[in-house]
Design a protein around this motif. Structure first.
Motif, mmCIF file in Angstrom:
data_model
loop_
_atom_site.group_PDB
_atom_site.id
_atom_site.type_symbol
_atom_site.label_atom_id
_atom_site.label_comp_id
_atom_site.label_asym_id
_atom_site.label_seq_id
_atom_site.Cartn_x
_atom_site.Cartn_y
_atom_site.Cartn_z
ATOM 1 N N ILE A 64 0.836 -1.204 0.000
ATOM 2 C CA ILE A 64 0.000 0.000 0.000
ATOM 3 C C ILE A 64 0.871 1.255 0.000
ATOM 4 O O ILE A 64 0.587 2.227 -0.706
ATOM 5 C CB ILE A 64 -0.960 -0.008 1.199
ATOM 6 N N ARG A 65 1.951 1.233 0.775
ATOM 7 C CA ARG A 65 2.848 2.398 0.790
ATOM 8 C C ARG A 65 3.445 2.658 -0.583
ATOM 9 O O ARG A 65 3.725 3.802 -0.941
ATOM 10 C CB ARG A 65 3.961 2.184 1.823
ATOM 11 N N LEU A 70 -3.936 3.390 -3.770
ATOM 12 C CA LEU A 70 -4.726 2.605 -2.822
ATOM 13 C C LEU A 70 -5.077 3.410 -1.574
ATOM 14 O O LEU A 70 -5.796 2.930 -0.710
ATOM 15 C CB LEU A 70 -3.981 1.327 -2.426
ATOM 16 N N GLN A 71 -4.561 4.640 -1.463
ATOM 17 C CA GLN A 71 -4.887 5.525 -0.343
ATOM 18 C C GLN A 71 -5.268 6.891 -0.895
ATOM 19 O O GLN A 71 -4.500 7.856 -0.844
ATOM 20 C CB GLN A 71 -3.687 5.644 0.610
ATOM 21 N N ARG A 77 -9.905 8.916 7.492
ATOM 22 C CA ARG A 77 -9.532 7.508 7.381
ATOM 23 C C ARG A 77 -10.195 6.959 6.135
ATOM 24 O O ARG A 77 -11.428 6.981 6.027
ATOM 25 C CB ARG A 77 -9.966 6.708 8.617
ATOM 26 N N ASP A 78 -9.374 6.467 5.218
ATOM 27 C CA ASP A 78 -9.919 6.082 3.922
ATOM 28 C C ASP A 78 -8.945 5.129 3.238
ATOM 29 O O ASP A 78 -7.763 5.056 3.597
ATOM 30 C CB ASP A 78 -10.121 7.333 3.055
ATOM 31 N N SER A 79 -9.447 4.392 2.281
ATOM 32 C CA SER A 79 -8.609 3.520 1.477
ATOM 33 C C SER A 79 -9.230 3.359 0.110
ATOM 34 O O SER A 79 -10.452 3.371 -0.042
ATOM 35 C CB SER A 79 -8.474 2.141 2.137
ATOM 36 N N ILE A 81 -9.007 0.606 -1.338
ATOM 37 C CA ILE A 81 -9.401 -0.805 -1.363
ATOM 38 C C ILE A 81 -10.873 -0.904 -0.987
ATOM 39 O O ILE A 81 -11.250 -0.727 0.173
ATOM 40 C CB ILE A 81 -8.537 -1.644 -0.400
ATOM 41 N N LEU A 100 -5.787 -5.248 7.732
ATOM 42 C CA LEU A 100 -6.848 -4.331 7.296
ATOM 43 C C LEU A 100 -7.933 -4.192 8.360
ATOM 44 O O LEU A 100 -9.019 -3.679 8.083
ATOM 45 C CB LEU A 100 -7.466 -4.845 5.978
ATOM 46 N N ARG A 103 -10.480 -0.942 9.651
ATOM 47 C CA ARG A 103 -11.628 -0.381 8.942
ATOM 48 C C ARG A 103 -12.751 -0.050 9.913
ATOM 49 O O ARG A 103 -12.939 -0.718 10.940
ATOM 50 C CB ARG A 103 -12.164 -1.384 7.914
#
Length: 305
Positions: A64-65, A70-71, A77-79, A81, A100, A103
Motif C-alpha cells: 500500500i505504501r 490505494l490511499q 480515514r480512507d482507502s 481498497i 486491514l 476499517r
C-alpha cells in the motif's frame, strides 16, 4: 481497466528472509541483476480510484505504501481498497487481511465456500476479524457466472475452478475440492477485452487454453522453473506438482502451454519462487522466456486492457 501488480513473488518473498539459495545469497551480495519482490497480490480498478484487492499478502502494508492510489485520502480515514477477493486460502494470500482490521465498516470479502471454510476453521481469520472490523461475506460461484463486486461499479469477474491444492493446514490438502483454488477472468465492458489471473496452477487443460485464447492478458503461475527445483537445492522433499504448481520448463510445462495461445496475447508469469533462476534478469532462463514472448511480473507493474 487497470491491473497493478502489488507483489510478484511466491510465499516468503525475494529474497526470502531465511534462505541462502544462489538467488537469495547473490541478491544480498549484489552479484545478481534482479529485483526484490514481495508476496503475490494484484489490485484491479475500472476508474483508478476504487480498487479490488486480489489476495491479501502478508506484505500488504508495504504494498500500500508503494501504491499511493490505494490511499486516495478522501476522508481522514480512507482507502482505495473497496473489497478483497481471495483466490485460495494459502497463508501468503490471506494473512494480510489481519492488517486491514482498522476499517470502520465490515470488510467486503469475496471467496468460494471452500476458501471460507478453511479461513473460518483451520486458520480462523474471519473469526479474528469479527472482533475488529468484521467481514461482509460474499460467496463466489464456480459455475462461470458473472459476479458484480460490491462498491466497484464497472468491474465484473468470473471465477474458474482450477486444479491445484488447498493449503497444508486444510483438512482437504490430500483431497482437493472444486473451489479450493480458482482463476479469475476480468472483463472490461468498455472494450470487451478480458484478462485471466491464476497465480496457482497445477494443470492447463484444453478448456483453459480455449479460455485464455480469448484474453488480451494472461497473468499466470510462474512459481518454479523445473519440477525438481526445490529438491535439487536441498530445500524440500516435494516437487513442483506436489505443491500444486506446473513448472515453466520441460515437456508439458508452462512455456509449452503458453506457446499454444494465439499471437498478440500478453503473457506474464507471476508468483515466482525465490529459487527460480528466471528472477535473474540476464539469465539464460530469462532469455528463453523472452524468446517465447513471455514476460516476468515485478512489483509495481501496471497492466491496462
Amino acid at each position: 481497466m487497470r491491473i497493478r501488480v502489488l507483489g510478484s513473488s511466491a510465499g516468503g518473498g525475494f529474497p526470502q528472509w531465511n534462505c541462502n539459495c544462489p538467488n537469495c545469497d547473490g541478491f544480498r551480495r549484489g552479484t545478481l541483476k534482479a529485483r526484490a519482490r514481495t508476496q503475490s497480490s494484484i489490485a484491479i480498478s475500472a476508474d483508478g480510484s476504487d480498487w479490488l484487492l486480489v489476495n491479501a499478502s502478508p506484505d500488504i502494508l508495504t504494498q500500500i505504501r508503494e501504491a499511493p492510489e490505494l490511499q486516495p485520502a478522501r476522508a481522514i480515514r480512507d482507502s482505495g481498497i473497496a473489497a478483497v477477493l481471495l483466490m485460495d486460502a494459502q497463508i501468503d494470500h490471506v494473512t494480510g487481511l489481519l492488517m486491514l482490521r482498522e476499517r470502520q465498516t465490515p470488510l467486503p470479502l469475496l471467496a468460494t465456500p471452500e476458501v471460507f471454510s478453511d479461513i473460518s476453521s483451520g486458520f480462523p481469520i474471519t473469526g479474528i476479524l469479527s472482533h475488529y472490523c468484521g467481514v461482509q461475506r460474499q460467496e463466489l460461484p464456480i459455475d462461470g457466472s458473472t459476479v458484480n463486486v460490491p462498491g466497484l461499479p464497472g468491474l465484473q469477474v468470473q471465477t474458474v475452478s482450477l486444479s491445484s491444492k488447498p493449503p497444508p493446514y486444510s483438512p482437504f490438502r490430500g483431497n482437493p475440492r472444486p473451489g479450493d483454488n480458482i482463476g479469475l477472468l476480468i472483463s472490461n465492458p468498455a472494450t470487451g477485452q478480458r484478462a485471466f489471473y491464476a497465480p496457482g496452477l497445477a494443470e492447463v487443460t484444453s478448456a483453459l487454453i480455449e479460455l485464455m485464447s480469448g484474453c488480451a492478458v494472461v497473468l499466470i503461475d510462474g512459481t518454479f522453473w523445473t519440477h525438481d527445483e526445490m529438491q535439487r537445492l536441498g530445500l524440500s522433499a516435494k516437487a513442483a506438482l506436489d505443491m500444486g504448481h506446473l513448472p515453466q520448463s520441460g515437456p508439458g510445462g508452462m512455456i509449452e502451454q503458453l506457446d499454444r495461445l494465439p499471437a498478440g496475447i500478453r503473457k506474464i508469469l507471476i508468483h515466482i519462487n525465490n529459487t527460480n533462476p528466471m528472477l535473474v534478469e540476464d539469465s539464460d532462463e530469462r532469455a528463453e522466456l523472452t524468446a517465447h514472448g513471455i514476460e516476468v511480473a515485478h512489483d509495481g507493474m501496471d497492466i491496462t486492457f
